[in-house]
Motif scaffolding. Structure first.
Motif, PDB file in Angstrom:
ATOM      1  N   LEU A 180       9.121 -53.334 -27.651  1.00 47.27           N
ATOM      2  CA  LEU A 180       9.419 -52.612 -26.415  1.00 47.27           C
ATOM      3  C   LEU A 180      10.822 -52.018 -26.447  1.00 47.27           C
ATOM      4  CD1 LEU A 180       8.334 -51.805 -23.661  1.00 47.27           C
ATOM      5  CD2 LEU A 180       9.217 -53.961 -22.742  1.00 47.27           C
ATOM      6  N   GLU A 181      11.779 -52.787 -26.948  1.00 48.07           N
ATOM      7  CA  GLU A 181      13.137 -52.243 -27.068  1.00 48.07           C
ATOM      8  C   GLU A 181      13.191 -51.149 -28.120  1.00 48.07           C
ATOM      9  OE1 GLU A 181      15.509 -52.927 -24.894  1.00 48.07           O
ATOM     10  OE2 GLU A 181      13.955 -54.170 -23.988  1.00 48.07           O
ATOM     11  N   GLY A 182      12.351 -51.270 -29.152  1.00 51.55           N
ATOM     12  CA  GLY A 182      12.268 -50.206 -30.142  1.00 51.55           C
ATOM     13  C   GLY A 182      11.748 -48.912 -29.544  1.00 51.55           C
ATOM     14  N   VAL A 183      10.780 -49.012 -28.630  1.00 52.47           N
ATOM     15  CA  VAL A 183      10.285 -47.831 -27.936  1.00 52.47           C
ATOM     16  C   VAL A 183      11.394 -47.202 -27.106  1.00 52.47           C
ATOM     17  CG1 VAL A 183       8.726 -47.053 -26.099  1.00 52.47           C
ATOM     18  CG2 VAL A 183       7.881 -48.565 -27.899  1.00 52.47           C
ATOM     19  N   ARG A 184      12.148 -48.032 -26.404  1.00 53.56           N
ATOM     20  CA  ARG A 184      13.266 -47.505 -25.606  1.00 53.56           C
ATOM     21  C   ARG A 184      14.293 -46.811 -26.498  1.00 53.56           C
ATOM     22  NH1 ARG A 184      12.769 -52.598 -22.324  1.00 53.56           N
ATOM     23  NH2 ARG A 184      12.010 -51.941 -20.276  1.00 53.56           N
ATOM     24  N   ALA A 187      24.718 -37.900 -17.198  1.00 55.26           N
ATOM     25  CA  ALA A 187      23.459 -37.306 -16.744  1.00 55.26           C
ATOM     26  C   ALA A 187      22.264 -37.868 -17.514  1.00 55.26           C
ATOM     27  CB  ALA A 187      23.517 -35.786 -16.891  1.00 55.26           C
ATOM     28  N   TRP A 188      22.401 -37.995 -18.833  1.00 57.81           N
ATOM     29  CA  TRP A 188      21.306 -38.549 -19.643  1.00 57.81           C
ATOM     30  C   TRP A 188      21.014 -39.995 -19.259  1.00 57.81           C
ATOM     31  CZ3 TRP A 188      23.748 -36.333 -24.698  1.00 57.81           C
ATOM     32  CH2 TRP A 188      23.274 -35.027 -24.917  1.00 57.81           C
ATOM     33  N   THR A 189      22.063 -40.788 -19.109  1.00 59.13           N
ATOM     34  CA  THR A 189      21.866 -42.204 -18.811  1.00 59.13           C
ATOM     35  C   THR A 189      21.210 -42.403 -17.457  1.00 59.13           C
ATOM     36  OG1 THR A 189      23.801 -42.781 -20.150  1.00 59.13           O
ATOM     37  CG2 THR A 189      23.012 -44.432 -18.596  1.00 59.13           C
ATOM     38  N   LYS A 190      21.656 -41.658 -16.451  1.00 58.69           N
ATOM     39  CA  LYS A 190      21.059 -41.781 -15.129  1.00 58.69           C
ATOM     40  C   LYS A 190      19.601 -41.332 -15.140  1.00 58.69           C
ATOM     41  CE  LYS A 190      22.923 -42.970 -11.992  1.00 58.69           C
ATOM     42  NZ  LYS A 190      23.104 -44.341 -11.465  1.00 58.69           N
ATOM     43  N   THR A 191      19.283 -40.320 -15.947  1.00 53.55           N
ATOM     44  CA  THR A 191      17.905 -39.852 -16.028  1.00 53.55           C
ATOM     45  C   THR A 191      17.037 -40.836 -16.801  1.00 53.55           C
ATOM     46  OG1 THR A 191      18.683 -37.554 -15.980  1.00 53.55           O
ATOM     47  CG2 THR A 191      16.430 -37.932 -16.718  1.00 53.55           C
ATOM     48  N   LEU A 192      17.531 -41.319 -17.925  1.00 57.20           N
ATOM     49  CA  LEU A 192      16.755 -42.254 -18.735  1.00 57.20           C
ATOM     50  C   LEU A 192      16.532 -43.579 -18.024  1.00 57.20           C
ATOM     51  CD1 LEU A 192      18.295 -41.590 -22.266  1.00 57.20           C
ATOM     52  CD2 LEU A 192      15.922 -41.198 -21.599  1.00 57.20           C
ATOM     53  N   SER A 193      17.430 -43.947 -17.125  1.00 58.50           N
ATOM     54  CA  SER A 193      17.237 -45.201 -16.390  1.00 58.50           C
ATOM     55  C   SER A 193      16.008 -45.140 -15.497  1.00 58.50           C
ATOM     56  CB  SER A 193      18.474 -45.512 -15.546  1.00 58.50           C
ATOM     57  OG  SER A 193      18.652 -44.547 -14.513  1.00 58.50           O
ATOM     58  N   MET A 194      15.583 -43.939 -15.086  1.00 56.54           N
ATOM     59  CA  MET A 194      14.368 -43.784 -14.302  1.00 56.54           C
ATOM     60  C   MET A 194      13.116 -43.875 -15.169  1.00 56.54           C
ATOM     61  SD  MET A 194      15.522 -40.604 -11.885  1.00 56.54           S
ATOM     62  CE  MET A 194      13.914 -40.546 -11.095  1.00 56.54           C
ATOM     63  N   ILE A 195      13.296 -43.755 -16.478  1.00 55.51           N
ATOM     64  CA  ILE A 195      12.170 -43.757 -17.401  1.00 55.51           C
ATOM     65  C   ILE A 195      12.074 -45.074 -18.157  1.00 55.51           C
ATOM     66  CG2 ILE A 195      11.134 -42.577 -19.385  1.00 55.51           C
ATOM     67  CD1 ILE A 195      12.861 -40.107 -18.543  1.00 55.51           C
ATOM     68  N   GLU A 215      11.682 -34.713 -19.470  1.00 53.67           N
ATOM     69  CA  GLU A 215      10.566 -34.642 -18.530  1.00 53.67           C
ATOM     70  C   GLU A 215       9.281 -35.190 -19.144  1.00 53.67           C
ATOM     71  OE1 GLU A 215       8.616 -31.443 -15.388  1.00 53.67           O
ATOM     72  OE2 GLU A 215       9.424 -30.720 -17.293  1.00 53.67           O
ATOM     73  N   ALA A 216       9.138 -35.068 -20.466  1.00 52.89           N
ATOM     74  CA  ALA A 216       7.932 -35.563 -21.136  1.00 52.89           C
ATOM     75  C   ALA A 216       7.982 -37.064 -21.397  1.00 52.89           C
ATOM     76  CB  ALA A 216       7.728 -34.816 -22.457  1.00 52.89           C
ATOM     77  N   MET A 217       9.166 -37.664 -21.319  1.00 57.09           N
ATOM     78  CA  MET A 217       9.318 -39.068 -21.724  1.00 57.09           C
ATOM     79  C   MET A 217       8.631 -40.088 -20.829  1.00 57.09           C
ATOM     80  SD  MET A 217      13.081 -39.289 -23.438  1.00 57.09           S
ATOM     81  CE  MET A 217      13.389 -38.394 -24.967  1.00 57.09           C
ATOM     82  N   PRO A 218       8.493 -39.886 -19.512  1.00 54.94           N
ATOM     83  CA  PRO A 218       7.726 -40.870 -18.745  1.00 54.94           C
ATOM     84  C   PRO A 218       6.311 -41.066 -19.281  1.00 54.94           C
ATOM     85  CG  PRO A 218       8.992 -39.484 -17.267  1.00 54.94           C
ATOM     86  CD  PRO A 218       9.158 -38.903 -18.634  1.00 54.94           C
ATOM     87  N   ALA A 269      16.183 -37.910 -26.969  1.00 58.65           N
ATOM     88  CA  ALA A 269      16.938 -37.063 -26.043  1.00 58.65           C
ATOM     89  C   ALA A 269      18.376 -36.851 -26.481  1.00 58.65           C
ATOM     90  CB  ALA A 269      16.907 -37.678 -24.647  1.00 58.65           C
ATOM     91  N   MET A 270      19.005 -37.882 -27.052  1.00 57.65           N
ATOM     92  CA  MET A 270      20.459 -37.841 -27.240  1.00 57.65           C
ATOM     93  C   MET A 270      20.936 -37.732 -28.680  1.00 57.65           C
ATOM     94  SD  MET A 270      21.909 -40.559 -24.406  1.00 57.65           S
ATOM     95  CE  MET A 270      21.066 -41.995 -25.081  1.00 57.65           C
TER      96      MET A 270
END
Length: 361
Positions: free
Chosen positions: A125-129, A38-46, A105-108, A136-137
């Protein structure tokens, strides 16, 4: 005749407690992998759907497990009541998992705010990710990692036995397999990603109640019992009782389907995502196994998004959708009898091909 000293035997947990620990550890594996899906699928949208983005998410998840196992491994052999700590850790996991919902929800918007400073440097940029994934995790996975040394201590005492350790690992692995399967094939398609996280918390809460029922608080103690009860009460309040004080609310699909990872530069210049997306009318939103599908309307433009990215619209790229079907047919000598269309997309190209009377799609 001198007495032969008896070997000191390491005390072993009662059979009932050992069975309960197996069930709890299996449930923990189920919930952990359900969370991960669930986390991975959600974070992939962000954060995006690139290999780097997925690798960052997986690294964060595994890092939390490893550090939690390391820290609690040092505590497990020193603490007098490992059963109490095991119960408390199992109670903290669903609490921290529920608190990840408002963070996601706040991460976008957080990604958009940090993007201008990191856009010109791949490492930044990868550091931000990585930071957003950890936000979250990391805390929930840290406590998930702490489960292994604690269940080992409770189940095996201070003995080192391959059979018992293998039984524990098998229970956790079976739970993890079922958790990943149920999350990806059942929970997310039926109830969505946010509710899939909440469903996994119910599994953790059930595991806590099983442990508490077997121990009957005799081996927990009032202080440990109060901490466990407090964690359960807060989790229940966050999940059940609505109110302005409660940060756990239903995700706004406008924010989650905004495509922050694609349009971060544009959003950073124009303002807040929540304000910008209010200008659009959301006509359809659905969460599927492969991604989310949303249909938007703004003035005279109708657009289709998958996982936040605009894939087709009635303006702008409409010419591209038509020409990709027109050109090969116009260049073909004679009337083509058959044709191959790879990928349906929005269906515009298929309709154009049919209008040329080129077979059936």
């Amino acid at each position: 005749m001198p007495r032969i000293p008896r070997r000191r035997r390491n005390p072993q947990a009662p059979l009932r407690l050992r069975r309960a620990v197996l069930v709890v550890y299996g449930a923990s594996g189920f919930a952990a992998l359900a969370y991960e899906v669930a986390w991975t699928k959600t974070l992939s949208m962000i954060l995006g759907t690139t290999t780097y983005a997925y690798s960052t998410m997986l690294t964060t998840f595994l890092l939390g497990l490893a550090l939690g196992s390391f820290v609690f491994g040092r505590i497990a052999d020193r603490i007098r009541r490992p059963q109490a700590l095991l119960t408390l850790v199992q109670a903290v996991i669903p609490l921290t998992a529920v608190l990840s919902i408002p963070l996601l929800e706040a991460m976008p918007q957080w990604f958009v705010d940090l993007f201008p400073a990191a856009r010109s440097n791949w490492v930044k940029l990868e550091g931000v990710r990585f930071l957003l994934s950890a936000g979250a995790m990391f805390v929930p996975t840290f406590f998930m990692g702490g489960m292994f040394p604690l269940v080992t201590r409770v189940y095996m005492g201070r003995r080192s036995e391959g059979k018992s350790l293998g039984t524990l690992y098998a229970a956790n692995t079976v739970g993890a397999i079922l958790g990943s399967f149920c999350a990806g094939f059942i929970l997310i398609p039926l109830i969505g990603r946010q509710n899939a996280i909440l469903a996994a918390t119910l599994v953790n809460l059930a595991a806590v109640l099983i442990l508490a029922g077997v121990l009957r608080w005799r081996r927990v103690g009032p202080a440990w019992g109060g901490a466990v009860g407090g964690a359960l009460a807060v989790t229940a309040l966050l999940c059940i009782v609505p109110g302005p004080w409660n940060p756990v609310t239903r995700w706004d699909p406008r924010i989650m389907a905004s495509g922050a990872y694609v349009y971060a530069a544009d959003y950073a210049e124009r303002g807040k995502i929540s304000e910008l997306m209010q200008e659009l009318s959301l006509l359809f939103y659905d969460e599927a196994t492969e991604g989310t599908v949303s249909v938007w309307h703004a003035e005279y433009i109708l657009s289709l998004r998958t996982s936040g990215k605009v894939e087709a619209s009635s303006y702008g790229d409409m010419v591209t959708q038509k020409m990709i079907a027109h050109l090969p047919l116009l260049y073909h000598r004679g009337d083509p009898k058959e044709g191959v269309m790879i990928g349906l997309a929005s269906g515009i190209s298929v309709v154009v091909r049919i209008n040329h009377h080129c077979g059936q799609p």
